[in-house]
Design an enzyme around this catalytic site. Structure first.
Site, PDB file in Angstrom:
ATOM      1  N   ASP A   9       0.396  -1.238  -0.032  1.00 56.59           N
ATOM      2  CA  ASP A   9       0.185   0.413   0.077  1.00 56.59           C
ATOM      3  C   ASP A   9       0.871   1.296   0.130  1.00 56.59           C
ATOM      4  O   ASP A   9       2.050   1.694   0.517  1.00 56.59           O
ATOM      5  CB  ASP A   9      -0.967   0.059   1.364  1.00 56.59           C
ATOM      6  CG  ASP A   9      -2.004   0.970   0.946  1.00 56.59           C
ATOM      7  OD1 ASP A   9      -2.038   1.421  -0.073  1.00 56.59           O
ATOM      8  OD2 ASP A   9      -2.348   1.101   2.005  1.00 56.59           O
ATOM      9  N   GLY A  10       0.543   2.615  -0.470  1.00 57.23           N
ATOM     10  CA  GLY A  10       1.103   3.731  -0.609  1.00 57.23           C
ATOM     11  C   GLY A  10       0.098   4.354  -0.203  1.00 57.23           C
ATOM     12  O   GLY A  10      -0.984   4.080   0.093  1.00 57.23           O
ATOM     13  N   GLU A  47       2.699   3.777  -4.257  1.00 56.77           N
ATOM     14  CA  GLU A  47       1.786   2.163  -4.335  1.00 56.77           C
ATOM     15  C   GLU A  47       2.650   1.616  -5.581  1.00 56.77           C
ATOM     16  O   GLU A  47       2.803   0.604  -4.998  1.00 56.77           O
ATOM     17  CB  GLU A  47       0.221   2.538  -5.072  1.00 56.77           C
ATOM     18  CG  GLU A  47      -0.778   3.068  -4.906  1.00 56.77           C
ATOM     19  CD  GLU A  47      -1.410   2.297  -3.453  1.00 56.77           C
ATOM     20  OE1 GLU A  47      -1.126   1.976  -2.982  1.00 56.77           O
ATOM     21  OE2 GLU A  47      -2.358   2.941  -2.844  1.00 56.77           O
ATOM     22  N   ASP A  69      -4.680  -2.504  -3.112  1.00 59.81           N
ATOM     23  CA  ASP A  69      -5.486  -1.936  -3.559  1.00 59.81           C
ATOM     24  C   ASP A  69      -5.333  -0.667  -4.442  1.00 59.81           C
ATOM     25  O   ASP A  69      -5.762  -0.106  -4.944  1.00 59.81           O
ATOM     26  CB  ASP A  69      -6.374  -1.271  -1.817  1.00 59.81           C
ATOM     27  CG  ASP A  69      -4.988   0.104  -1.421  1.00 59.81           C
ATOM     28  OD1 ASP A  69      -4.002   0.453  -2.223  1.00 59.81           O
ATOM     29  OD2 ASP A  69      -5.519   0.262  -0.476  1.00 59.81           O
ATOM     30  N   HIS A 124      -9.495   0.646   2.758  1.00 60.53           N
ATOM     31  CA  HIS A 124     -10.288   0.674   3.938  1.00 60.53           C
ATOM     32  C   HIS A 124     -11.093  -0.265   4.781  1.00 60.53           C
ATOM     33  O   HIS A 124     -12.048  -0.080   4.627  1.00 60.53           O
ATOM     34  CB  HIS A 124     -10.393   2.007   3.868  1.00 60.53           C
ATOM     35  CG  HIS A 124      -8.784   2.582   3.691  1.00 60.53           C
ATOM     36  ND1 HIS A 124      -8.200   3.174   4.531  1.00 60.53           N
ATOM     37  CD2 HIS A 124      -8.979   3.613   2.598  1.00 60.53           C
ATOM     38  CE1 HIS A 124      -7.042   3.858   3.568  1.00 60.53           C
ATOM     39  NE2 HIS A 124      -7.378   3.211   2.604  1.00 60.53           N
ATOM     40  N   ASP A 134      -1.035  -0.278   5.199  1.00 66.16           N
ATOM     41  CA  ASP A 134      -1.878   1.356   5.049  1.00 66.16           C
ATOM     42  C   ASP A 134      -0.997   2.074   6.558  1.00 66.16           C
ATOM     43  O   ASP A 134      -0.831   3.675   6.316  1.00 66.16           O
ATOM     44  CB  ASP A 134      -3.354   1.568   5.414  1.00 66.16           C
ATOM     45  CG  ASP A 134      -4.323   3.147   4.856  1.00 66.16           C
ATOM     46  OD1 ASP A 134      -3.646   3.673   4.098  1.00 66.16           O
ATOM     47  OD2 ASP A 134      -4.287   3.006   6.231  1.00 66.16           O
TER      48      ASP A 134
END
Length: 145
Positions: A9-10, A47, A69, A124, A134
């Protein structure tokens, strides 16, 4: 070949702005967490950096499942956009330059070394590894201030 799961994740505060990335590698019971950040970046760059750092951590060719994501990352690879950009010298169909070509080039080289499967996860939404990535990415983006 070893079967590895990479979760990525970024995050970015502002876009552009300070950003961070988080990556979790899982091989059986083995878990490795990696994270980092940049002072001035974009969410998409973070990302992609998360994916790069996960793949760079592998010491030998592996069967890799990458969970992200980022529709930007997943769709660009699975729908073949990135290969078209590459073929057209990093120019998109609309004649504009493809963004983040430096990172895309690195991802494509790294993916050649492994058998990669991509899995999109809703961000999320309670996915434990995505939430952890995250958290790491956000924490790294805050270190940069």
């Amino acid at each position: 070949m070893k079967k590895i799961n990479i979760f990525t994740d970024g995050a970015c505060s502002g876009n552009p702005g300070p950003g961070g990335w988080g990556t979790i590698l899982k091989y059986g019971a083995y878990v490795k967490e990696l994270s980092g950040g940049e002072k001035e970046t974009t969410n998409n760059r973070m990302e992609l950096t998360a994916v790069i750092m996960g793949l760079k951590a592998l010491k030998e060719p592996c069967e890799v499942t990458i969970y992200s994501d980022s529709k930007y990352f997943i769709d660009a690879v699975e729908k073949g956009w990135v290969y078209s950009w590459q073929k057209n010298n990093w120019i998109k169909k609309d004649k504009k330059p493809a963004l983040n070509s430096d990172l895309w080039q690195e991802i494509l080289e790294l993916m050649k070394k492994h058998k990669c499967e991509l899995v999109w996860v809703k961000g999320h939404a309670g996915h434990p590894e995505n939430e952890r990535c995250d958290d790491m990415a956000v924490a790294e983006s805050k270190k940069i201030f």
